[in-house]
Motif scaffolding. Structure first.
Motif, mmCIF file in Angstrom:
data_model
loop_
_atom_site.group_PDB
_atom_site.id
_atom_site.type_symbol
_atom_site.label_atom_id
_atom_site.label_comp_id
_atom_site.label_asym_id
_atom_site.label_seq_id
_atom_site.Cartn_x
_atom_site.Cartn_y
_atom_site.Cartn_z
ATOM 1 N N ALA A 182 0.727 -1.306 -0.069
ATOM 2 C CA ALA A 182 0.199 0.009 0.149
ATOM 3 C C ALA A 182 0.802 1.278 0.121
ATOM 4 C CB ALA A 182 -0.897 -0.153 1.168
ATOM 5 N N CYS A 183 1.966 1.171 0.657
ATOM 6 C CA CYS A 183 2.756 2.503 0.916
ATOM 7 C C CYS A 183 3.712 2.512 -0.288
ATOM 8 C CB CYS A 183 3.816 2.199 2.141
ATOM 9 S SG CYS A 183 3.232 2.301 3.741
ATOM 10 N N LEU A 184 4.227 1.334 -1.145
ATOM 11 C CA LEU A 184 4.821 1.571 -2.324
ATOM 12 C C LEU A 184 3.780 2.184 -3.543
ATOM 13 C CD1 LEU A 184 7.126 -1.726 -2.311
ATOM 14 C CD2 LEU A 184 7.641 0.760 -2.014
ATOM 15 N N PHE A 185 2.628 1.666 -3.292
ATOM 16 C CA PHE A 185 1.599 2.088 -4.348
ATOM 17 C C PHE A 185 1.183 3.689 -4.059
ATOM 18 C CE2 PHE A 185 -2.961 2.824 -5.292
ATOM 19 C CZ PHE A 185 -2.976 2.494 -6.835
ATOM 20 N N MET A 186 1.416 4.048 -2.842
ATOM 21 C CA MET A 186 1.116 5.356 -2.662
ATOM 22 C C MET A 186 2.277 6.366 -3.315
ATOM 23 S SD MET A 186 -0.384 5.442 0.989
ATOM 24 C CE MET A 186 -0.487 7.158 1.361
ATOM 25 N N LEU A 244 -5.384 2.940 9.667
ATOM 26 C CA LEU A 244 -4.754 4.076 9.653
ATOM 27 C C LEU A 244 -3.385 3.786 9.515
ATOM 28 C CD1 LEU A 244 -6.218 5.894 12.892
ATOM 29 C CD2 LEU A 244 -6.717 6.397 10.681
ATOM 30 N N MET A 245 -2.926 4.926 8.760
ATOM 31 C CA MET A 245 -1.211 4.805 8.394
ATOM 32 C C MET A 245 -0.445 5.443 9.493
ATOM 33 S SD MET A 245 0.445 6.740 4.946
ATOM 34 C CE MET A 245 1.598 5.737 3.911
ATOM 35 N N SER A 246 0.475 4.871 9.966
ATOM 36 C CA SER A 246 1.460 5.451 10.912
ATOM 37 C C SER A 246 2.200 6.687 10.366
ATOM 38 C CB SER A 246 2.502 4.398 11.265
ATOM 39 O OG SER A 246 3.485 4.317 10.228
ATOM 40 N N LYS A 247 2.435 7.414 11.403
ATOM 41 C CA LYS A 247 3.313 8.876 10.973
ATOM 42 C C LYS A 247 4.800 8.229 10.242
ATOM 43 C CE LYS A 247 5.218 13.091 12.697
ATOM 44 N NZ LYS A 247 5.841 13.394 11.609
ATOM 45 N N ASP A 248 5.202 7.268 10.783
ATOM 46 C CA ASP A 248 6.562 6.979 10.221
ATOM 47 C C ASP A 248 6.271 6.473 8.609
ATOM 48 O OD1 ASP A 248 8.190 7.483 12.452
ATOM 49 O OD2 ASP A 248 8.054 5.288 13.098
ATOM 50 N N ARG A 294 7.845 8.313 5.519
ATOM 51 C CA ARG A 294 8.571 7.774 4.541
ATOM 52 C C ARG A 294 8.046 7.670 2.937
ATOM 53 N NH1 ARG A 294 8.547 1.860 3.015
ATOM 54 N NH2 ARG A 294 6.549 1.677 4.276
ATOM 55 N N VAL A 295 6.738 7.652 2.722
ATOM 56 C CA VAL A 295 6.033 7.899 1.621
ATOM 57 C C VAL A 295 6.500 9.293 1.132
ATOM 58 C CG1 VAL A 295 3.951 7.887 0.340
ATOM 59 C CG2 VAL A 295 4.445 6.136 1.904
ATOM 60 N N TRP A 296 6.303 10.443 2.024
ATOM 61 C CA TRP A 296 6.501 11.720 1.470
ATOM 62 C C TRP A 296 7.889 12.059 1.184
ATOM 63 C CZ3 TRP A 296 4.261 15.750 -0.296
ATOM 64 C CH2 TRP A 296 5.117 17.062 -0.387
ATOM 65 N N HIS A 297 8.970 11.463 1.575
ATOM 66 C CA HIS A 297 10.418 11.551 1.321
ATOM 67 C C HIS A 297 10.598 10.825 0.160
ATOM 68 C CE1 HIS A 297 11.558 13.275 5.056
ATOM 69 N NE2 HIS A 297 11.309 12.634 5.534
ATOM 70 N N LEU A 298 9.783 9.609 -0.273
ATOM 71 C CA LEU A 298 10.024 9.008 -1.714
ATOM 72 C C LEU A 298 9.550 10.043 -2.633
ATOM 73 C CD1 LEU A 298 8.800 5.349 -1.013
ATOM 74 C CD2 LEU A 298 11.284 6.188 -1.815
#
Length: 161
Positions: free
Chosen positions: A47-51, A104-108, A112-116
């Motif tokens: 899910a994070c990689l997809f985002m 819910l998505m964790s803040k970490d 991490r997604v924001w930095h990507l």
């Protein structure tokens, strides 16, 4: 998600290439996008990689959004479209009401997604002092004219008897 007014303002800024607009939009939609992504992929990492792939995809299609359109439906449609392109599946439908409310998505993970995204999306430099923008061309002209005048004076001084 945040209020439509805040999202619409952020989307207008994004259309102009604003990193701040994108950041505001990301913070306002990250949980909705995560919940929807998790519903599609069924695990956190995918899910994070997809985002990280979805947000640039959405950013490139920001001009397809028309004001008055439901932002949730527009985002859901883009999520499904991107998912279909990535997986090759054609039989997928994402019902916004079926997305689990307690996911819910964790803040970490959000950080991490924001930095990507910061690495993947290159925003134009935003000038904090926009009043300087209008002065750049006239200052260059003045410097050029001053330089030409100085050269002319040197030439006239050397040539004049």
């Amino acid at each position: 998600m945040a209020s439509n007014d805040g999202l619409l303002r952020a989307m207008r800024e994004m259309k102009n290439g604003s990193r701040n607009g994108f950041s505001t939009f990301y913070r306002a939609t990250v949980q909705f996008i995560y919940k929807s992504s998790f519903a599609l992929w069924q695990n956190n990492e995918d899910a994070c990689l997809f985002m990280a792939d979805f947000y640039p995809y959405m950013y490139m299609r920001i001009t397809t959004f028309t004001e008055g359109e439901d932002i949730t439906k527009w985002l859901s449609g883009l999520l499904v479209e991107k998912y279909k392109k990535m997986t090759g599946r054609r039989d997928i439908y994402l019902d916004p009401n079926s997305v689990r409310k307690n996911t819910l998505m964790s803040k970490d993970d959000a950080d991490r997604v924001w930095h990507l995204l910061e690495v993947r999306i290159h925003f134009p430099q935003e000038d904090k002092k926009s009043w300087k923008k209008g002065l750049e061309a006239p200052i260059r002209i003045l410097v050029f004219v001053g330089l030409i005048s100085a050269i002319a004076l040197v030439v006239l001084w050397k040539v004049a008897p």
